[in-house]
Design a protein around this motif. Sequence first.
Motif, short mmCIF file in Angstrom:
data_model
loop_
_atom_site.label_atom_id
_atom_site.label_comp_id
_atom_site.label_asym_id
_atom_site.label_seq_id
_atom_site.Cartn_x
_atom_site.Cartn_y
_atom_site.Cartn_z
N UNK A 137 0.84 -1.22 0.00
CA UNK A 137 0.00 0.00 0.00
C UNK A 137 0.87 1.26 0.00
N UNK A 138 2.07 1.20 0.62
CA UNK A 138 2.97 2.37 0.63
C UNK A 138 3.45 2.71 -0.78
N UNK A 139 3.63 1.66 -1.59
CA UNK A 139 4.08 1.89 -2.97
C UNK A 139 3.00 2.66 -3.74
N UNK A 140 1.75 2.17 -3.63
CA UNK A 140 0.65 2.82 -4.35
C UNK A 140 0.52 4.27 -3.89
N UNK A 141 0.61 4.46 -2.58
CA UNK A 141 0.45 5.82 -2.03
C UNK A 141 1.56 6.74 -2.54
N UNK A 142 2.80 6.24 -2.47
CA UNK A 142 3.95 7.08 -2.87
C UNK A 142 3.84 7.48 -4.34
N UNK A 143 3.44 6.53 -5.18
CA UNK A 143 3.36 6.86 -6.61
C UNK A 143 2.22 7.84 -6.88
N UNK A 144 1.12 7.64 -6.17
CA UNK A 144 0.00 8.57 -6.34
C UNK A 144 0.42 10.00 -5.94
N UNK A 145 1.11 10.10 -4.79
CA UNK A 145 1.55 11.42 -4.32
C UNK A 145 2.56 12.03 -5.29
N UNK A 146 3.46 11.18 -5.82
CA UNK A 146 4.48 11.68 -6.75
C UNK A 146 3.80 12.25 -8.00
N UNK A 147 2.74 11.57 -8.47
CA UNK A 147 2.02 12.09 -9.63
C UNK A 147 1.34 13.41 -9.30
N UNK A 148 0.77 13.50 -8.08
CA UNK A 148 0.10 14.75 -7.67
C UNK A 148 1.10 15.91 -7.68
N UNK A 149 2.31 15.65 -7.19
CA UNK A 149 3.34 16.72 -7.13
C UNK A 149 3.86 17.05 -8.54
N UNK A 150 3.69 16.12 -9.48
CA UNK A 150 4.08 16.43 -10.86
C UNK A 150 5.29 15.68 -11.39
N UNK A 151 5.66 14.57 -10.75
CA UNK A 151 6.78 13.79 -11.29
C UNK A 151 6.29 12.92 -12.44
N UNK A 152 6.96 13.05 -13.58
CA UNK A 152 6.56 12.28 -14.75
C UNK A 152 7.65 11.34 -15.22
N UNK A 153 8.66 11.14 -14.36
CA UNK A 153 9.76 10.23 -14.72
C UNK A 153 10.09 9.42 -13.47
N UNK A 154 9.50 8.23 -13.40
CA UNK A 154 9.63 7.43 -12.17
C UNK A 154 10.22 6.06 -12.51
N UNK A 155 11.25 5.70 -11.76
CA UNK A 155 11.83 4.36 -11.87
C UNK A 155 11.38 3.52 -10.67
N UNK A 156 11.10 2.25 -10.93
CA UNK A 156 10.85 1.31 -9.83
C UNK A 156 11.94 0.25 -9.85
N UNK A 157 12.58 0.03 -8.71
CA UNK A 157 13.54 -1.07 -8.58
C UNK A 157 12.78 -2.32 -8.17
N UNK A 158 13.04 -3.42 -8.87
CA UNK A 158 12.41 -4.70 -8.52
C UNK A 158 13.49 -5.76 -8.41
N UNK A 159 13.22 -6.78 -7.61
CA UNK A 159 14.19 -7.88 -7.47
C UNK A 159 13.54 -9.18 -7.91
N UNK A 160 14.26 -9.95 -8.73
CA UNK A 160 13.75 -11.28 -9.07
C UNK A 160 14.65 -12.35 -8.45
N UNK A 161 14.13 -13.59 -8.46
CA UNK A 161 14.89 -14.69 -7.83
C UNK A 161 14.70 -14.68 -6.33
N UNK A 162 13.54 -14.16 -5.87
CA UNK A 162 13.29 -14.11 -4.41
C UNK A 162 12.98 -15.51 -3.87
N UNK A 163 13.21 -15.72 -2.57
CA UNK A 163 12.98 -17.04 -1.98
C UNK A 163 11.58 -17.56 -2.31
#
Length: 390
Positions: A137-163
């Motif tokens: 839920x923090x991810x969704x909230x942060x991205x929503x807020x970032x869009x509200x502030x006007x950020x249009x260039x967002x990177x998400x780090x993801x990890x694969x190969x998790x346990x």
Amino acid sequence: MLLYIHVPFCRSKCGYCGFHSHQPGPGQMESYVDALLLELAHWGDVYDRPSVSSVYFGGGTPSLLPPNVINALGSSIRRNFALKPDVEMTFEGNPETVGAMDTLQAIKDIGVTRLSMGVQSLDNAQLAALGRRHRVRDVYRAIEQAHVIGFGNINLDLIFGLPGTRLKIWLDTIRAALELCPQHLSCYALTVEPDTPLERACFDRSITLPDEQETAKMFLYGADLLEEHGFLQYEISNFSKLGFQSRHNLGYWEGKNYLGLGPSAVSTVRGRRWANPADLGVYVNAVSSKKLDATAEQLTPEERTKEMVMLRLRTTRGLNLRGYRMLTGRAFMEVHRPLVEALSHKDLVRINNGYLRLTRHGMLVSDAILAHMFEREEAAGQGELPSTSG
Ligand code: SF4
């Protein structure tokens, strides 16, 4: 020049983390910020307010910095460095801290153009297993807020190969991440760093990581899926929409000068390399005595060649063979022909328009390919090439 600012603090340590970061102790944030401001002024002075094409706040967790500190750093950067009009400014943050409106506003106010979020997984159980503080839920909230502030260039780090994960779970993670409409995705394979809780859990078998074959499938099919959605792979772990490649990272892979500030940060300027002390107290003293580059070393021609080969082959553009000849005075194929022919036969490398590049399958075994190349480079440096069919 590229500017990197290392923030060594995190709210807690994730179970897999091998980066230089720790929880701030009493007074540590203040001493860090004072030293960093001094360091910014020092390098601005030494290099006569140099021109900067990219600023990158990394860590650690830069979004832990209070808004007034972010503002003070932004002003100091502009005072001491001549930022190019189209400067790329990236700020890393974790979803639970970067989503605060006052933090996001301060980041926007200092001219940050690109937000990079440490999402890692979109499954609460996996996040908990990794020791992450945030939840989905923090991810969704942060991205929503970032869009509200006007950020249009967002990177998400993801990890694969998790346990405990398999290919399907990874592809579902990518699909869920795409629904968040990022412009850039960094997808890293989980690595087991020494002396971490993850290493201990693997050792006592309390967790099981997917095997090599499954992880390879995640890399290959994940890249295909991203490409189907308009994300071009431009480096082993990095994918972006057209025009949204990270210029900072590209500059680093292309061998541009970079100045790293903060504890443990590494700099390379005109072939001279040095690393700031990792320990905060030692770093603060080194800044006050202006002895940060006292241990600088000039990279040898062999080191520069190896680094060029290693960094350029990480990118999908590849190694410019003319650039290699200019640096070394010899043709790449003169040294590597048997290996390149053997790898090319297995479709692990290709040569196009004067560039040598790894195919996606080649990227999977890049460490082994580079080890062979370095062996040949060393032999060439000593005037003797071993006969190998690669
Ligand atoms: S947030 Fe990042 S830097 Fe901090 S402990 Fe976790 S993985 Fe390491």
